[in-house]
Design an enzyme around this catalytic site. Sequence first.
Site, mmCIF file in Angstrom:
data_model
loop_
_atom_site.group_PDB
_atom_site.id
_atom_site.type_symbol
_atom_site.label_atom_id
_atom_site.label_comp_id
_atom_site.label_asym_id
_atom_site.label_seq_id
_atom_site.Cartn_x
_atom_site.Cartn_y
_atom_site.Cartn_z
ATOM 1 N N HIS A 112 -6.110 10.913 -1.085
ATOM 2 C CA HIS A 112 -6.458 9.675 -0.374
ATOM 3 C C HIS A 112 -6.358 9.751 1.144
ATOM 4 C CE1 HIS A 112 -5.352 8.388 -4.523
ATOM 5 N NE2 HIS A 112 -6.569 7.914 -4.395
ATOM 6 N N GLU A 142 0.862 -1.192 0.000
ATOM 7 C CA GLU A 142 0.000 0.000 0.000
ATOM 8 C C GLU A 142 0.897 1.240 0.000
ATOM 9 O OE1 GLU A 142 -3.280 1.221 -0.186
ATOM 10 O OE2 GLU A 142 -1.920 2.947 -0.137
ATOM 11 N N LYS A 143 0.864 1.963 -1.107
ATOM 12 C CA LYS A 143 1.857 3.026 -1.307
ATOM 13 C C LYS A 143 1.668 4.261 -0.433
ATOM 14 C CE LYS A 143 -0.264 5.196 -5.376
ATOM 15 N NZ LYS A 143 -1.273 4.175 -5.706
#
Lengths: 124, 124, 124, 124
Positions: free
Chosen positions: A112, A16-17
């Site tokens: 995000h 998960e970046k």
Amino acid sequence: MKTLGHFLQTGDWKGEKHVPVIHAPEKTKAGEAFELKISIGDEIKHPNTLEHHISWFKVFFHPEGSKFPVEIGNFKFTAHGEGDIYDEPVVSTNVKLNKSGTIYALSYCNIHGLWENFKEIVVE
Amino acid sequence: MKTLGHFLQTGDWKGEKHVPVIHAPEKTKAGEAFELKISIGDEIKHPNTLEHHISWFKVFFHPEGSKFPVEIGNFKFTAHGEGDIYDEPVVSTNVKLNKSGTIYALSYCNIHGLWENFKEIVVE
Amino acid sequence: MKTLGHFLQTGDWKGEKHVPVIHAPEKTKAGEAFELKISIGDEIKHPNTLEHHISWFKVFFHPEGSKFPVEIGNFKFTAHGEGDIYDEPVVSTNVKLNKSGTIYALSYCNIHGLWENFKEIVVE
Amino acid sequence: MKTLGHFLQTGDWKGEKHVPVIHAPEKTKAGEAFELKISIGDEIKHPNTLEHHISWFKVFFHPEGSKFPVEIGNFKFTAHGEGDIYDEPVVSTNVKLNKSGTIYALSYCNIHGLWENFKEIVVE
Ligand SMILES: [Fe+3]
Ligand SMILES: [Fe+3]
Ligand SMILES: [Fe+3]
Ligand SMILES: [Fe+3]
């Protein structure tokens, strides 16, 4: 009840970046400075454009047994293409602790939202 | 699991002096600026000294139905006695929304940690 | 010699949309809080998009006769279209002074750089 | 005329403990990230207490021939003794440039005000 805490996402940074990676020693000596590095993109790069970028990291330390975390630093990445200049979401600083506890990193992507990670550290 | 979310304290600002108060209208018009004020000390003053003070507010907005909150602003109070100058933990700014949702305020006391509050707002 | 000071631009805010306007009383009482408002856009609106926006204000106070200015606050406007949310470059806070001096406001546009303004204030 | 630029002090960091040191390569490649480190205390340590500390660094880049500097990052050191935790005025980040120019570092001591330094960098 609505709380901001519900929005603090986490995950494995290898997949998960958005998850900040905390680079710190397992053990350190009381009152001796060590290098604390926080980064996003060790495995998967996150975009770095005006429209979508990692905006900042906040770092906290929670001494074991204490009721409250203490903010260590706030690191804001400001250049995301202005003048063709880019600051990447990587930061190191020097920290002195006097008690064992937990380092928390909080990061914010302008699209995000909020992401967190933690790492325990033993102070001898 | 250890999460930063566990440290986000809340309470009734009338009795707990660390909780940020969100002053905003119940309803606003899409795309029209309104005044958003965040304050600590409406009822009970918090100390404002180098040793103990409210350090900053962060403000987020969560549009209903969205997965992520968006940061509106970060307001840092820097003078806590330097040169006998004091900045109090009160801030207003002007915000434009286009969707109903929830405003979140996060505050940090350098001794007593992180505190949050929220307020819903309807955009017509 | 190269100095950052060379890049601090100024002008008349009625004609130059980047200059921060300082709204403060001419006189105030020692140790009594007054409202200090800094704004851009009183006369001419500045764009507020991801590509071009006012990013922050820093506010300083220089007590007369002192060698150094003291930072009062740092106010960061973070939402410039994310989720169709906009924070405008307007901020108010409450300040207590104990000596006459000069308020300085510094603003930053992500395209047009650094701009400053000042206003004297008498403390009685 | 009164300007904030008058308060931006400088000097030789080997003798003046407030001047930020800029660690960057003389040359770098266009679009390739390099490590940019800013520090205070390489030669003479500055105090790090609640009463007296280095509060933050701001870093700018001025591409040669451009009218305006671009802010790269804002790095705030927050822990100065709270919980016996200390963040030292040292920070590294990763930067990509596409044009030669000048890096500026601005630092703020809560007692001794604003200090700056610069370093030219060639982008090939
Ligand atoms: Fe993202
Ligand atoms: Fe407190
Ligand atoms: Fe502009
Ligand atoms: Fe100093």
